[in-house]
Design a protein around this motif. Sequence first.
Motif, PDB file in Angstrom:
ATOM      1  N   LEU A 502       0.790  -1.232   0.000  1.00 44.14           N
ATOM      2  CA  LEU A 502       0.000   0.000   0.000  1.00 44.14           C
ATOM      3  C   LEU A 502       0.821   1.281   0.000  1.00 44.14           C
ATOM      4  O   LEU A 502       0.413   2.282  -0.585  1.00 44.14           O
ATOM      5  CB  LEU A 502      -0.946   0.020   1.218  1.00 44.14           C
ATOM      6  CG  LEU A 502      -2.107  -0.970   1.217  1.00 44.14           C
ATOM      7  CD1 LEU A 502      -2.901  -0.844   2.505  1.00 44.14           C
ATOM      8  CD2 LEU A 502      -3.020  -0.735   0.015  1.00 44.14           C
ATOM      9  N   VAL A 503       1.965   1.297   0.689  1.00 45.44           N
ATOM     10  CA  VAL A 503       2.673   2.564   0.903  1.00 45.44           C
ATOM     11  C   VAL A 503       3.839   2.721  -0.063  1.00 45.44           C
ATOM     12  O   VAL A 503       4.439   1.741  -0.514  1.00 45.44           O
ATOM     13  CB  VAL A 503       3.170   2.693   2.359  1.00 45.44           C
ATOM     14  CG1 VAL A 503       2.005   2.561   3.326  1.00 45.44           C
ATOM     15  CG2 VAL A 503       4.230   1.656   2.691  1.00 45.44           C
ATOM     16  N   ASP A 504       4.147   3.980  -0.390  1.00 43.00           N
ATOM     17  CA  ASP A 504       5.288   4.246  -1.270  1.00 43.00           C
ATOM     18  C   ASP A 504       6.409   4.993  -0.559  1.00 43.00           C
ATOM     19  O   ASP A 504       7.459   5.234  -1.137  1.00 43.00           O
ATOM     20  CB  ASP A 504       4.844   5.024  -2.520  1.00 43.00           C
ATOM     21  CG  ASP A 504       4.021   6.259  -2.198  1.00 43.00           C
ATOM     22  OD1 ASP A 504       4.277   6.890  -1.153  1.00 43.00           O
ATOM     23  OD2 ASP A 504       3.119   6.599  -2.989  1.00 43.00           O
ATOM     24  N   SER A 505       6.190   5.385   0.699  1.00 42.69           N
ATOM     25  CA  SER A 505       7.264   6.023   1.463  1.00 42.69           C
ATOM     26  C   SER A 505       7.038   5.807   2.950  1.00 42.69           C
ATOM     27  O   SER A 505       5.914   5.529   3.388  1.00 42.69           O
ATOM     28  CB  SER A 505       7.338   7.525   1.160  1.00 42.69           C
ATOM     29  OG  SER A 505       6.143   8.179   1.540  1.00 42.69           O
ATOM     30  N   VAL A 506       8.128   5.913   3.723  1.00 48.92           N
ATOM     31  CA  VAL A 506       8.081   5.697   5.169  1.00 48.92           C
ATOM     32  C   VAL A 506       8.660   6.916   5.875  1.00 48.92           C
ATOM     33  O   VAL A 506       9.754   7.375   5.543  1.00 48.92           O
ATOM     34  CB  VAL A 506       8.891   4.449   5.585  1.00 48.92           C
ATOM     35  CG1 VAL A 506       8.822   4.240   7.099  1.00 48.92           C
ATOM     36  CG2 VAL A 506       8.392   3.208   4.855  1.00 48.92           C
ATOM     37  N   LEU A 507       7.910   7.441   6.834  1.00 54.01           N
ATOM     38  CA  LEU A 507       8.394   8.509   7.705  1.00 54.01           C
ATOM     39  C   LEU A 507       8.519   7.936   9.108  1.00 54.01           C
ATOM     40  O   LEU A 507       7.544   7.411   9.643  1.00 54.01           O
ATOM     41  CB  LEU A 507       7.427   9.694   7.721  1.00 54.01           C
ATOM     42  CG  LEU A 507       7.484  10.687   6.556  1.00 54.01           C
ATOM     43  CD1 LEU A 507       6.396  11.720   6.719  1.00 54.01           C
ATOM     44  CD2 LEU A 507       8.829  11.372   6.461  1.00 54.01           C
TER      45      LEU A 507
END
Length: 654
Positions: A502-507
Amino acid sequence: MIQVQGVSKQYGSKLLFENADGFIGPQSRVALIGPNGAGKSTLIRLILGQETPDTGRIVRSKHLTLGHLAQEVPKYQSGTVLSEVTKLEHWLEELKKERTQLENTFASGSEDVEALERYGEVLHKLERYEESRLEAKAKEILMGMGFKVSDFHRSLTEFSGGWLMRVAFSRVLLMEPDLLLLDEPTNHLDLESLLWLESFLRDYAGAILMISHDTAFLNALSTEILEIDQKKIFQYRGNLDSYALQKAERLELLKAQHRNQQVKIEHLESFINRFKAKASKAKQAQSRVKQLEKMERIELPEERATIRFRFPTATQSGKEVITLKDVAVNFGQKHVFGNVNWTLQRKSRVAIAGINGAGKTTLLRLLSGDLDPTSGEIKFGHQVQVGYYAQLQSEALDMKSTILEELEKVAPQLPVSQVRGIAGAFLFTGDAVEKKCSVLSGGEKARVAMAKLLLSPSNFLILDEPTNHLDVESREVLMEALQDYHGTVVLVSHDRDFMAPLVDSVLELQPYVSGKKGHPQLVQFLGSYEEYVQKKMKDIEALGEQTRSLSKSEAPATAAGAGSGELGASPSNSYENRKTADREKRSAERKRVVLEEEIQKLEELKMDLESKMTHEEVLHHPDKLIQLSKEHKNCEKSLGEKITEWERIYGESS
């Protein structure tokens, strides 16, 4: 270890088990699966003896010890984290009592082989629970669960429900029972603690029975599957992936057997109908009637309705969905954020990561507009429509309302038939929509909350642990809907299989460090979610080495070893010796407390340096990166030296 023999259990009109059988063997890793409401938690209560079967029985092997982690947050009146985790007095008393009974049996001349074997087990357990070893092991587990050294002696009243669950879990793990019964053990864990737990349980000596909606967790650990289906227990070898293949094969075979049986039944019924009135064939017809009556009918599993939905279309938002500038959040004297700067772009799919307590839920509340910052500015973009699913959203339902009334509140303009259609998509059909929210299970409440979100169009979805309390099928459908969603998504979840596609980046949200107001707390991870998990796994391995070094302590002196220098000592010398020993012990304890504080500061400095090393401006300036790397290396060296010193003092004072 456990045998389920012909068990039936019914609550009112709801029949959960009917003549169900199953077993759990020593050292097995069993995943207990089935849809919400199938009876998974009930089976655990039956195994624990908290409930009794209506018919049949649960057989437990002799001397079997059980450790149970329930879903409810424990209530503690007082005490510290470490004292609560090591509170095993009752457990130890039972073992000591059994040791005495066995010794009395042997003293009477008995040579029972089984008693001798049990005596060896009891002695081994008592040795394992020896005080100095117990405290060292407790600290190792607590650090793996995310507690800092400085937390060990803090009062339990200072911790939230999620952290209290970790205290309870740590105590169960420290007990090392023969069978661990874990009901949703991952719900209160962050990714770091979850990865540590997987590693710990992989090496666990006893057996484990697990209920979890986290498929990655179950796949990593399970070697057997117990599925509750059609009021029976079906047993499969292997993990979830293997189970899916085996179940498909079993259902195909069952369908073939069902088809063959139906053909046979039709032939028998046809013969009976044709010849029952004919005198010459009446006896044969009667024989076939008896044959039909004795036949055990093959039942196919009910086709379960599944949730299928798409998020409603909303107007497109501006390019910049939300901007945070110098945002800080304080709750009284507690500082959660400081100097948070971030702009979220349209159609981004962002995972917010970080340890529990770093402030992930607080950040989501800021993004949703549910919470105002203590200082700084939050600016929403053009035409942003927020859809917010909070971690405790299901508890915010009006318990006096019915499901239908709760859904109508958020969509008063829609006809009742359309609202009922949405309820039906979430498995609330017919009269079920008239149920009061107060009588719903946790999973049912979560589905109502998700249905409310569906009825409100949004172009910015904020989801805080959306898969908690959803069964596997509902979770899969939610994931499909999110994959088709065209808006912006910010997610917090420790469910790796759910997050990865689902996600394209991580913070990563770094915890607030007092006196470090200038360092950013929201750090972009340069890589995919899978790469982020791999990095965390390496961190956990490093932590494992660190905690193992902390758990090593010198073995206490034996009575024989101590005697050589003290048997001939005078009373006055013994007194002086004890006085000197007490003085040295107090001195060591003071040094240990100081070292624990220094270790905490070095851990915070190390985390701060790691955060700075990932900044974009640093990555573009090699000289800054080199300097920070040197500082990080020195910090790691100092931390290692302090831990070694802590280990030495701890070993001497134990």
